[in-house]
Motif scaffolding. Structure first.
Motif, PDB file in Angstrom:
ATOM      1  N   VAL A  14      91.854  51.486  30.037  1.00 18.16           N
ATOM      2  CA  VAL A  14      91.011  50.576  29.316  1.00 18.16           C
ATOM      3  C   VAL A  14      89.895  51.344  28.573  1.00 18.16           C
ATOM      4  O   VAL A  14      89.722  52.625  29.032  1.00 18.16           O
ATOM      5  CB  VAL A  14      90.211  49.746  30.378  1.00 18.16           C
ATOM      6  CG1 VAL A  14      89.452  50.456  31.350  1.00 18.16           C
ATOM      7  CG2 VAL A  14      89.600  48.482  29.678  1.00 18.16           C
ATOM      8  N   GLY A  15      89.267  50.773  27.535  1.00 19.14           N
ATOM      9  CA  GLY A  15      88.247  51.769  26.959  1.00 19.14           C
ATOM     10  C   GLY A  15      86.771  51.380  27.820  1.00 19.14           C
ATOM     11  O   GLY A  15      86.739  50.716  28.437  1.00 19.14           O
ATOM     12  N   ALA A  16      85.940  52.437  27.622  1.00 19.34           N
ATOM     13  CA  ALA A  16      84.617  52.615  28.100  1.00 19.34           C
ATOM     14  C   ALA A  16      83.849  51.494  27.824  1.00 19.34           C
ATOM     15  O   ALA A  16      82.743  51.062  28.552  1.00 19.34           O
ATOM     16  CB  ALA A  16      83.887  53.964  27.863  1.00 19.34           C
ATOM     17  N   LEU A  17      83.822  51.103  26.406  1.00 18.89           N
ATOM     18  CA  LEU A  17      83.035  49.944  25.916  1.00 18.89           C
ATOM     19  C   LEU A  17      83.325  48.575  26.300  1.00 18.89           C
ATOM     20  O   LEU A  17      82.839  47.603  25.654  1.00 18.89           O
ATOM     21  CB  LEU A  17      82.767  50.453  24.496  1.00 18.89           C
ATOM     22  CG  LEU A  17      82.031  51.592  24.320  1.00 18.89           C
ATOM     23  CD1 LEU A  17      81.796  51.861  22.750  1.00 18.89           C
ATOM     24  CD2 LEU A  17      80.668  51.840  24.972  1.00 18.89           C
ATOM     25  N   GLU A  18      84.600  48.708  26.653  1.00 19.62           N
ATOM     26  CA  GLU A  18      85.260  47.123  27.052  1.00 19.62           C
ATOM     27  C   GLU A  18      84.410  46.531  27.897  1.00 19.62           C
ATOM     28  O   GLU A  18      83.775  47.146  29.006  1.00 19.62           O
ATOM     29  CB  GLU A  18      86.586  47.440  27.257  1.00 19.62           C
ATOM     30  CG  GLU A  18      87.710  47.672  26.308  1.00 19.62           C
ATOM     31  CD  GLU A  18      87.870  46.832  25.233  1.00 19.62           C
ATOM     32  OE1 GLU A  18      87.792  45.510  25.619  1.00 19.62           O
ATOM     33  OE2 GLU A  18      88.144  47.180  24.069  1.00 19.62           O
ATOM     34  N   PRO A  19      84.363  45.275  28.183  1.00 24.00           N
ATOM     35  CA  PRO A  19      83.769  44.540  29.191  1.00 24.00           C
ATOM     36  C   PRO A  19      84.566  44.602  30.252  1.00 24.00           C
ATOM     37  O   PRO A  19      85.862  44.890  30.367  1.00 24.00           O
ATOM     38  CB  PRO A  19      83.878  43.157  28.785  1.00 24.00           C
ATOM     39  CG  PRO A  19      84.133  42.886  27.416  1.00 24.00           C
ATOM     40  CD  PRO A  19      84.674  44.295  26.935  1.00 24.00           C
ATOM     41  N   VAL A  20      83.724  44.537  31.535  1.00 23.59           N
ATOM     42  CA  VAL A  20      84.242  44.915  32.736  1.00 23.59           C
ATOM     43  C   VAL A  20      85.496  43.669  33.018  1.00 23.59           C
ATOM     44  O   VAL A  20      86.434  43.667  33.735  1.00 23.59           O
ATOM     45  CB  VAL A  20      83.370  44.806  34.025  1.00 23.59           C
ATOM     46  CG1 VAL A  20      83.899  44.552  35.429  1.00 23.59           C
ATOM     47  CG2 VAL A  20      82.489  45.807  34.049  1.00 23.59           C
ATOM     48  N   ALA A  21      85.374  42.477  32.493  1.00 24.11           N
ATOM     49  CA  ALA A  21      86.363  41.402  32.664  1.00 24.11           C
ATOM     50  C   ALA A  21      87.581  41.802  31.912  1.00 24.11           C
ATOM     51  O   ALA A  21      88.778  41.182  32.694  1.00 24.11           O
ATOM     52  CB  ALA A  21      85.675  40.175  31.898  1.00 24.11           C
ATOM     53  N   VAL A  22      87.393  42.562  30.892  1.00 27.21           N
ATOM     54  CA  VAL A  22      88.937  43.099  30.379  1.00 27.21           C
ATOM     55  C   VAL A  22      89.727  43.856  31.199  1.00 27.21           C
ATOM     56  O   VAL A  22      90.773  43.785  31.425  1.00 27.21           O
ATOM     57  CB  VAL A  22      88.375  43.641  29.135  1.00 27.21           C
ATOM     58  CG1 VAL A  22      89.782  44.174  28.605  1.00 27.21           C
ATOM     59  CG2 VAL A  22      88.035  42.521  27.987  1.00 27.21           C
ATOM     60  N   ALA A  23      88.714  44.698  31.842  1.00 20.84           N
ATOM     61  CA  ALA A  23      89.392  45.799  32.795  1.00 20.84           C
ATOM     62  C   ALA A  23      90.229  44.990  33.895  1.00 20.84           C
ATOM     63  O   ALA A  23      91.288  45.255  34.546  1.00 20.84           O
ATOM     64  CB  ALA A  23      88.281  46.835  33.301  1.00 20.84           C
TER      65      ALA A  23
END
Length: 149
Positions: A14-23
């Motif tokens: 996952v990307g560091a700038l993605e929202p936690v919800a995406v992770a």
């Protein structure tokens, strides 16, 4: 035997700038409890676990749709290279008391290796068993607190 011989080369990150919800959604879809975290250049910059999300986001009352993964991830990921000997990888799993490690080559994620991967490599099942014992060493089971009838 090397880590490259037993690792899973299809690691999901996952990307560091993605929202936690995406992770969290990626973890649910992939049925995993930990994701490597990459920066915009694709370099490994951390790992995020389901526990990180539960404690640092949900329990803290943060909005998972707005909070970025970089705010909840562990920023010092322990990793191995594909050329690492599996015995050294097992020792690292035990020392760090983790069950999986990102496999990194030239700063880029190229796979994951888990305790289960080491167990499946029959020649190293003893090292894996010793590793599991060390991982579980800190687990304490409470004594019975009730009286039997």
């Amino acid at each position: 035997m090397k880590v490259k011989d037993c690792m899973n080369p299809r690691a999901v990150a996952v990307g560091a700038l993605e929202p936690v919800a995406v992770a969290a959604r990626v973890m649910a879809r992939q049925n995993v409890g930990m994701l490597p975290v990459r920066d915009a250049a694709g370099r490994l910059v951390g790992v995020v676990t389901d526990r990180d999300i539960a404690v640092r986001c949900v329990a803290a009352g943060q909005d998972a749709a707005r909070l970025r993964v970089q705010r909840v991830m562990s920023t010092r990921p322990v990793s191995v290279s594909p050329e690492t000997d599996v015995c050294a990888a097992a020792a690292l799993l035990a020392r760090e008391q983790v069950r999986r490690l990102p496999v990194v080559e030239n700063g880029r994620l190229c796979g994951m290796v888990s305790l289960a991967d080491l167990v499946r490599s029959a020649d190293y099942s003893m090292e894996a068993a010793e590793c599991l014992e060390k991982i579980c060493t800190n687990v304490r089971f409470p004594e019975k607190t009730w009286e039997e009838d």
